[in-house]
Design a protein around this motif. Sequence first.
Motif, PDB file in Angstrom:
ATOM      1  N   ASP A 156     -19.704   5.379 -15.804  1.00  0.00           N
ATOM      2  CA  ASP A 156     -21.135   5.689 -15.696  1.00  0.00           C
ATOM      3  C   ASP A 156     -21.621   6.430 -16.948  1.00  0.00           C
ATOM      4  O   ASP A 156     -22.708   6.168 -17.453  1.00  0.00           O
ATOM      5  N   ALA A 157     -20.788   7.343 -17.457  1.00  0.00           N
ATOM      6  CA  ALA A 157     -21.145   8.083 -18.669  1.00  0.00           C
ATOM      7  C   ALA A 157     -21.240   7.133 -19.857  1.00  0.00           C
ATOM      8  O   ALA A 157     -22.176   7.226 -20.658  1.00  0.00           O
ATOM      9  N   LEU A 158     -20.307   6.206 -19.959  1.00  0.00           N
ATOM     10  CA  LEU A 158     -20.333   5.229 -21.044  1.00  0.00           C
ATOM     11  C   LEU A 158     -21.570   4.344 -20.936  1.00  0.00           C
ATOM     12  O   LEU A 158     -22.228   4.058 -21.942  1.00  0.00           O
ATOM     13  N   ALA A 159     -21.920   3.948 -19.736  1.00  0.00           N
ATOM     14  CA  ALA A 159     -23.091   3.085 -19.525  1.00  0.00           C
ATOM     15  C   ALA A 159     -24.397   3.791 -19.895  1.00  0.00           C
ATOM     16  O   ALA A 159     -25.392   3.133 -20.190  1.00  0.00           O
ATOM     17  N   ALA A 160     -24.379   5.133 -19.912  1.00  0.00           N
ATOM     18  CA  ALA A 160     -25.598   5.902 -20.178  1.00  0.00           C
ATOM     19  C   ALA A 160     -25.833   6.186 -21.660  1.00  0.00           C
ATOM     20  O   ALA A 160     -26.897   6.676 -22.018  1.00  0.00           O
ATOM     21  N   ILE A 161     -24.855   5.873 -22.522  1.00  0.00           N
ATOM     22  CA  ILE A 161     -25.073   6.141 -23.952  1.00  0.00           C
ATOM     23  C   ILE A 161     -25.975   5.057 -24.524  1.00  0.00           C
ATOM     24  O   ILE A 161     -26.113   3.981 -23.946  1.00  0.00           O
ATOM     25  N   MET A 163     -24.714   2.251 -29.624  1.00  0.00           N
ATOM     26  CA  MET A 163     -23.407   2.915 -29.642  1.00  0.00           C
ATOM     27  C   MET A 163     -22.465   2.255 -28.651  1.00  0.00           C
ATOM     28  O   MET A 163     -21.290   2.054 -28.945  1.00  0.00           O
ATOM     29  N   ARG A 164     -22.976   1.914 -27.483  1.00  0.00           N
ATOM     30  CA  ARG A 164     -22.159   1.270 -26.450  1.00  0.00           C
ATOM     31  C   ARG A 164     -21.595  -0.041 -26.972  1.00  0.00           C
ATOM     32  O   ARG A 164     -20.434  -0.371 -26.735  1.00  0.00           O
ATOM     33  N   GLU A 165     -22.386  -0.775 -27.737  1.00  0.00           N
ATOM     34  CA  GLU A 165     -21.934  -2.043 -28.303  1.00  0.00           C
ATOM     35  C   GLU A 165     -20.762  -1.813 -29.261  1.00  0.00           C
ATOM     36  O   GLU A 165     -19.833  -2.616 -29.307  1.00  0.00           O
ATOM     37  N   MET A 166     -20.795  -0.713 -29.995  1.00  0.00           N
ATOM     38  CA  MET A 166     -19.724  -0.412 -30.954  1.00  0.00           C
ATOM     39  C   MET A 166     -18.432   0.022 -30.260  1.00  0.00           C
ATOM     40  O   MET A 166     -17.368   0.014 -30.863  1.00  0.00           O
ATOM     41  N   VAL A 167     -18.524   0.396 -28.998  1.00  0.00           N
ATOM     42  CA  VAL A 167     -17.362   0.821 -28.222  1.00  0.00           C
ATOM     43  C   VAL A 167     -16.851  -0.325 -27.338  1.00  0.00           C
ATOM     44  O   VAL A 167     -15.780  -0.238 -26.751  1.00  0.00           O
ATOM     45  N   ARG A 168     -17.608  -1.414 -27.297  1.00  0.00           N
ATOM     46  CA  ARG A 168     -17.231  -2.545 -26.448  1.00  0.00           C
ATOM     47  C   ARG A 168     -15.804  -2.975 -26.752  1.00  0.00           C
ATOM     48  O   ARG A 168     -15.392  -3.046 -27.895  1.00  0.00           O
ATOM     49  N   GLY A 169     -15.043  -3.222 -25.724  1.00  0.00           N
ATOM     50  CA  GLY A 169     -13.656  -3.631 -25.887  1.00  0.00           C
ATOM     51  C   GLY A 169     -12.672  -2.477 -25.784  1.00  0.00           C
ATOM     52  O   GLY A 169     -11.481  -2.690 -25.610  1.00  0.00           O
ATOM     53  N   ARG A 225     -18.606  13.332 -18.989  1.00  0.00           N
ATOM     54  CA  ARG A 225     -19.422  12.707 -20.029  1.00  0.00           C
ATOM     55  C   ARG A 225     -19.125  13.322 -21.394  1.00  0.00           C
ATOM     56  O   ARG A 225     -18.978  12.615 -22.395  1.00  0.00           O
ATOM     57  N   ASN A 226     -19.000  14.645 -21.440  1.00  0.00           N
ATOM     58  CA  ASN A 226     -18.702  15.314 -22.705  1.00  0.00           C
ATOM     59  C   ASN A 226     -17.343  14.884 -23.259  1.00  0.00           C
ATOM     60  O   ASN A 226     -17.204  14.690 -24.469  1.00  0.00           O
ATOM     61  N   VAL A 227     -16.349  14.741 -22.398  1.00  0.00           N
ATOM     62  CA  VAL A 227     -15.025  14.297 -22.849  1.00  0.00           C
ATOM     63  C   VAL A 227     -15.115  12.867 -23.372  1.00  0.00           C
ATOM     64  O   VAL A 227     -14.586  12.552 -24.441  1.00  0.00           O
ATOM     65  N   VAL A 228     -15.805  11.995 -22.643  1.00  0.00           N
ATOM     66  CA  VAL A 228     -15.957  10.594 -23.074  1.00  0.00           C
ATOM     67  C   VAL A 228     -16.660  10.539 -24.432  1.00  0.00           C
ATOM     68  O   VAL A 228     -16.204   9.844 -25.353  1.00  0.00           O
ATOM     69  N   ILE A 229     -17.747  11.271 -24.577  1.00  0.00           N
ATOM     70  CA  ILE A 229     -18.497  11.259 -25.840  1.00  0.00           C
ATOM     71  C   ILE A 229     -17.646  11.828 -26.976  1.00  0.00           C
ATOM     72  O   ILE A 229     -17.659  11.309 -28.089  1.00  0.00           O
ATOM     73  N   HIS A 230     -16.875  12.856 -26.697  1.00  0.00           N
ATOM     74  CA  HIS A 230     -15.981  13.431 -27.710  1.00  0.00           C
ATOM     75  C   HIS A 230     -14.992  12.363 -28.196  1.00  0.00           C
ATOM     76  O   HIS A 230     -14.801  12.196 -29.407  1.00  0.00           O
ATOM     77  N   GLU A 231     -14.400  11.628 -27.278  1.00  0.00           N
ATOM     78  CA  GLU A 231     -13.417  10.607 -27.649  1.00  0.00           C
ATOM     79  C   GLU A 231     -14.091   9.424 -28.351  1.00  0.00           C
ATOM     80  O   GLU A 231     -13.510   8.832 -29.266  1.00  0.00           O
ATOM     81  N   ILE A 232     -15.308   9.099 -27.974  1.00  0.00           N
ATOM     82  CA  ILE A 232     -16.059   8.060 -28.686  1.00  0.00           C
ATOM     83  C   ILE A 232     -16.306   8.507 -30.126  1.00  0.00           C
ATOM     84  O   ILE A 232     -16.250   7.701 -31.055  1.00  0.00           O
ATOM     85  N   GLY A 233     -16.533   9.797 -30.317  1.00  0.00           N
ATOM     86  CA  GLY A 233     -16.683  10.336 -31.669  1.00  0.00           C
ATOM     87  C   GLY A 233     -15.465  10.026 -32.527  1.00  0.00           C
ATOM     88  O   GLY A 233     -15.588   9.643 -33.695  1.00  0.00           O
TER      89      GLY A 233
END
Length: 130
Positions: free
Chosen positions: A18-23, A27-33, A105-113
Motif C-alpha cells: 500500500d505504501a509503494l502504491a501511494a508514491i 517513482m513507482r515506475e522506476m521501482v517496478r520489478g 512507509r518510511n522504511v519502504v521509502i528509505h529502501e527505495i532511496g
Amino acid sequence: MRPTTPPSLEDILEMAEDALAAIPAEMREMVRGAAILVEEVADDELAAEMGLDSAWELTGLYRGTPLTQKSVLDAPGAPDTILLFREPILLEWIETGEDLFRLIRNVVIHEIGHHFGLSDADIDRLEGED
C-alpha cells in the motif's frame, strides 16, 4: 485503532505494498520489478555485515544494483529486493508509538532511496528537510 494482536508477515507486506502504491507514479515506475519481502528478523551474519551490533537494529534492507549503477549491457541478475524485518519494525512501533503504516512507509521509502542510488547519509539529509 491499534490491532490487538501483532500484525503478521502478510499484514506487514500488505502495508508495504500500500505504501509503494501511494508514491508518485513516476517513482513507482522506476521501482517496478523490485520485489518486496518480509522476514521476521535479519540474521546475525547480515547484521554483522551491515556493521550493526544487533539484528534488531535493522528494519529494512535494499538488495540489488542501484539505478545509478545499472547498464543496459548488464547481464540479467536477481531482481532488486526490498526486505522488511517484521520484529524490529514492531519493536520500533511499540517503543515510539508511531503509526504502524507510517513507520512501514518510511522504511519502504528509505529502501527505495537506496534503489535510486542514495546513501544513508543522503537519505538522512532528505528526511531532515521540511
